[in-house]
Design a protein around this motif. Sequence first.
Motif, mmCIF file in Angstrom:
data_model
loop_
_atom_site.group_PDB
_atom_site.id
_atom_site.type_symbol
_atom_site.label_atom_id
_atom_site.label_comp_id
_atom_site.label_asym_id
_atom_site.label_seq_id
_atom_site.Cartn_x
_atom_site.Cartn_y
_atom_site.Cartn_z
ATOM 1 N N ASN A 56 0.837 -1.201 0.000
ATOM 2 C CA ASN A 56 0.000 0.000 0.000
ATOM 3 C C ASN A 56 0.875 1.256 0.000
ATOM 4 O OD1 ASN A 56 -2.657 -1.275 0.272
ATOM 5 N ND2 ASN A 56 -1.901 -1.881 2.300
ATOM 6 N N TYR A 58 1.231 5.199 0.895
ATOM 7 C CA TYR A 58 0.698 6.252 1.766
ATOM 8 C C TYR A 58 1.252 7.601 1.325
ATOM 9 C CZ TYR A 58 -0.426 2.395 4.917
ATOM 10 O OH TYR A 58 -0.913 1.239 5.458
ATOM 11 N N GLY A 391 -9.121 8.129 10.272
ATOM 12 C CA GLY A 391 -9.897 8.097 9.033
ATOM 13 C C GLY A 391 -9.003 8.350 7.824
ATOM 14 N N LEU A 392 -8.053 9.252 7.969
ATOM 15 C CA LEU A 392 -7.120 9.530 6.868
ATOM 16 C C LEU A 392 -6.141 8.365 6.687
ATOM 17 C CD1 LEU A 392 -6.567 13.327 7.500
ATOM 18 C CD2 LEU A 392 -7.436 12.313 5.379
ATOM 19 N N LYS A 394 -6.819 5.293 7.095
ATOM 20 C CA LYS A 394 -7.549 4.282 6.307
ATOM 21 C C LYS A 394 -7.551 4.650 4.831
ATOM 22 C CE LYS A 394 -11.231 4.267 8.969
ATOM 23 N NZ LYS A 394 -12.631 4.141 9.406
ATOM 24 N N ARG A 395 -7.464 5.956 4.573
ATOM 25 C CA ARG A 395 -7.412 6.437 3.184
ATOM 26 C C ARG A 395 -5.963 6.581 2.699
ATOM 27 N NH1 ARG A 395 -11.852 8.390 5.800
ATOM 28 N NH2 ARG A 395 -13.804 8.380 4.599
ATOM 29 N N HIS A 424 -4.893 15.877 -3.571
ATOM 30 C CA HIS A 424 -5.151 14.518 -3.098
ATOM 31 C C HIS A 424 -5.467 14.550 -1.593
ATOM 32 C CE1 HIS A 424 -3.219 10.222 -2.484
ATOM 33 N NE2 HIS A 424 -4.420 10.304 -1.977
ATOM 34 N N ALA A 428 -9.162 13.800 0.300
ATOM 35 C CA ALA A 428 -9.285 12.762 1.333
ATOM 36 C C ALA A 428 -9.753 13.373 2.652
ATOM 37 C CB ALA A 428 -7.952 12.044 1.514
ATOM 38 N N ASP A 431 -13.436 14.007 2.493
ATOM 39 C CA ASP A 431 -14.085 12.705 2.607
ATOM 40 C C ASP A 431 -14.142 12.239 4.069
ATOM 41 O OD1 ASP A 431 -15.213 10.839 0.850
ATOM 42 O OD2 ASP A 431 -13.507 9.478 1.168
ATOM 43 N N ALA A 432 -13.002 12.328 4.740
ATOM 44 C CA ALA A 432 -12.934 11.889 6.143
ATOM 45 C C ALA A 432 -13.796 12.783 7.024
ATOM 46 C CB ALA A 432 -11.485 11.902 6.621
ATOM 47 N N GLU A 435 -17.455 11.804 6.473
ATOM 48 C CA GLU A 435 -17.793 10.532 7.122
ATOM 49 C C GLU A 435 -17.832 10.669 8.646
ATOM 50 O OE1 GLU A 435 -15.914 6.872 5.717
ATOM 51 O OE2 GLU A 435 -15.707 6.231 7.805
#
Lengths: 440, 440
Positions: A56, A58, A391-392, A394-395, A424, A428, A431-432, A435
């Motif tokens: 992954n 980051y 939350g970030l 996870k993104r 970017h 994110a 988005d976080a 949510e």
Amino acid sequence: MVNAFNPANAENLDAGLRALLARRQKVLGPSYKLFYEEPVHLVRAEGVYMFDAQGNRYLDVYNNVPSVGHCHPHVVEAITKQVATLNTHTRYLHELILTYAEKLIGTFPPELSNVMFTCTGSETSDLALRVARNFTGATGIIVTETAYHGITSAVSEISPSLGEHVPLGQHVRTVPAPDSLRGEGADVGETFARNVQAAIDDLKRHGVKVAALIVDTIFSSDGVYADPAGFLAPAVDAIRRAGGVFIADEVQPGFGRTGDAMWGFQRHGVVPDLVIMGKPMGNGLPIAGMIAKPEVLQDFALRARYFNTFGGNPVCCAAGLAVLEVMENEQLMQNAKSVGSYMKQGLAELARQYTSIGQVRGAGFFIGVDLVKDQESHEPDPDFAIRLVNGLRKRFILIGASGPEGHVLKIRPPLPFSRQNAEHFLSAMEDALREESARQ
Amino acid sequence: MVNAFNPANAENLDAGLRALLARRQKVLGPSYKLFYEEPVHLVRAEGVYMFDAQGNRYLDVYNNVPSVGHCHPHVVEAITKQVATLNTHTRYLHELILTYAEKLIGTFPPELSNVMFTCTGSETSDLALRVARNFTGATGIIVTETAYHGITSAVSEISPSLGEHVPLGQHVRTVPAPDSLRGEGADVGETFARNVQAAIDDLKRHGVKVAALIVDTIFSSDGVYADPAGFLAPAVDAIRRAGGVFIADEVQPGFGRTGDAMWGFQRHGVVPDLVIMGKPMGNGLPIAGMIAKPEVLQDFALRARYFNTFGGNPVCCAAGLAVLEVMENEQLMQNAKSVGSYMKQGLAELARQYTSIGQVRGAGFFIGVDLVKDQESHEPDPDFAIRLVNGLRKRFILIGASGPEGHVLKIRPPLPFSRQNAEHFLSAMEDALREESARQ
């Protein structure tokens, strides 16, 4: 620690992470804390990206140590070459330390013309305390309420952010951070200076003469306070009137991070007596240092024997010089200013949409987002901060949190962070926010 | 400082050296001292050799930091690979720190099973003081009369070798080094323990409870005291009876240098509560650490926040792991024992010919040659020591001097030093002794 992994939750992790955690606990013991609800297991990094064991990627919006970018080829080459050629100490003549020292000092006002090299910010803070006390013949130190300056015995005594189990020295006084959101008084600089003067007076009342005011010039651990530029000047005047010196801790804001200037104190139009630097200096190799006015350093330097085995060694100096070269070649300070300003604007827009954001502060690539329970009381909301940080994560975005209650998002990417990286991140972040706000 | 260059003599040097000196003075200031009457300007090094700007080759019989040899290819490769892959901190999971910590701890008795990584010996000494004081609830510290443990504020207070301008702490007591040449008492261990007990009693009389006895287990700065192995045990018993802990400073004797064991304390059949290590750990990269009994560390580790930004970073751990691998692969501890013993015998033979040598002491590759004005009084002869050090420098051999008056030659080569290197050194030593004795 803000955003610390709780080992009691290890059972929720996969077997590979659990095995690493067990090994850590066994050999490293309980001082070693991890970030995030689900710790990140990293294997490589490049530029503004870090990669975990599963591959992954980051986006790194947190790490200020690999300041010119993770594994920057120019820095890697400089280290690789020097480590294969010579690595020794300063009791032999070696030219590289001089070339580096001259270039580094060239970034300072002319009054600040001596450098002493150490290996860490803590060693440097400790040295600055020794020099300040020697110069003033005094012992009192004034710091901010959530200051962090390092972890030696003497420096932990002036680092209230270490918490109640690490007592402050009896000769130490704290002053509130220059908080424009919750602080009293319309004029931040005047208020801050008044608090410093009150601390000087209180020390005096206890028979303690003040040696120094020491501040991180962007107040990182206090929650990031950058504006209005210039607010430090009246406090610096106050400490000098009392016979003390002003020590600028540039470990966090230094090396161009604020975008406005190479050093955080320059934004405030003051010239410190001593300057502490560290973290980004060698892009990750342990190198740190103190810049001093010669007249402040002189007596200590002549009388107290001070030798730092690894301090100023050729390999660390090669890394340090390469960092300065990359900063010039790639115009990284300018990048911090323009992309940092774009990011701050983007965050300010989010603040208009989300009432959980009390204030967006900072300069260049050091931005704090102050999270609040409501817009009236501005009561800090550390829980929401931690949820956003995780939350970030996870993104696949790495940030952290800071401030007295851990309610301030700490946004502090490597300097080559581009406008696309910022977009970017902002996307994110939105988005976080969406949510986590929905879950409120 | 012993063997310091006197800047007043700069006019005797060639123009190139004078120019470097002027640049140093301007940017580094007066803390930075150089070795030798004529400073050495180094440009590269390899194995046991260092090379100056004129291409002269020096045999290195002094530097213990590049312990497995200058620019050792295996260490260089490990650093080069890691610095291009990832360099980060311990709040993310990374496997290399665990592999290294496990291998390092494997060289210790099982009671010593936790490690904390720092960047320098000074940081580590400072951490050990914090841990010892937290564990014992006491503040008193006992050190030897010419001890050196580092340069932070707290550690310089327990380092009498820094001289009169750096005051000892009020909670600090010194004891004479375990000197078998000039000390009173036939039994070194009994005498040393009696002195430690007297220091404990004196602290108590002043209302100070003792926290720790801390010694360099080869007493480097005191003048190198190694024998008889085992002499430390009664003093360790005494400090524990008084409720204090025993801290072994292994910065100098550690990592196999004494030839008999990986750690100096092992020669004495004792198990410390805390162990400090540094200099040779990363062959020149800034890495250091503390090994602890978990029960001594536990409370501090749980309560006091301690994070060292660069401590335990992957690049420094890669260097540390490579050092341990080279030591095994090349049997360097065994080499220190056999070649060290050969060298000590050769020096003992010279001692029979030259009455200026009072005693040859040491273990493995840490040898002290105690220079005296005569064989009756054993009055130290620091002038003769300096002449020998500079006489050897003229012969392209690097050594140093140590001890309370700087009268003890400090012989401490990188560990791959061969029997031929030892012969080369002994022959130059004889030559220098002959010349300088004739000038007496």
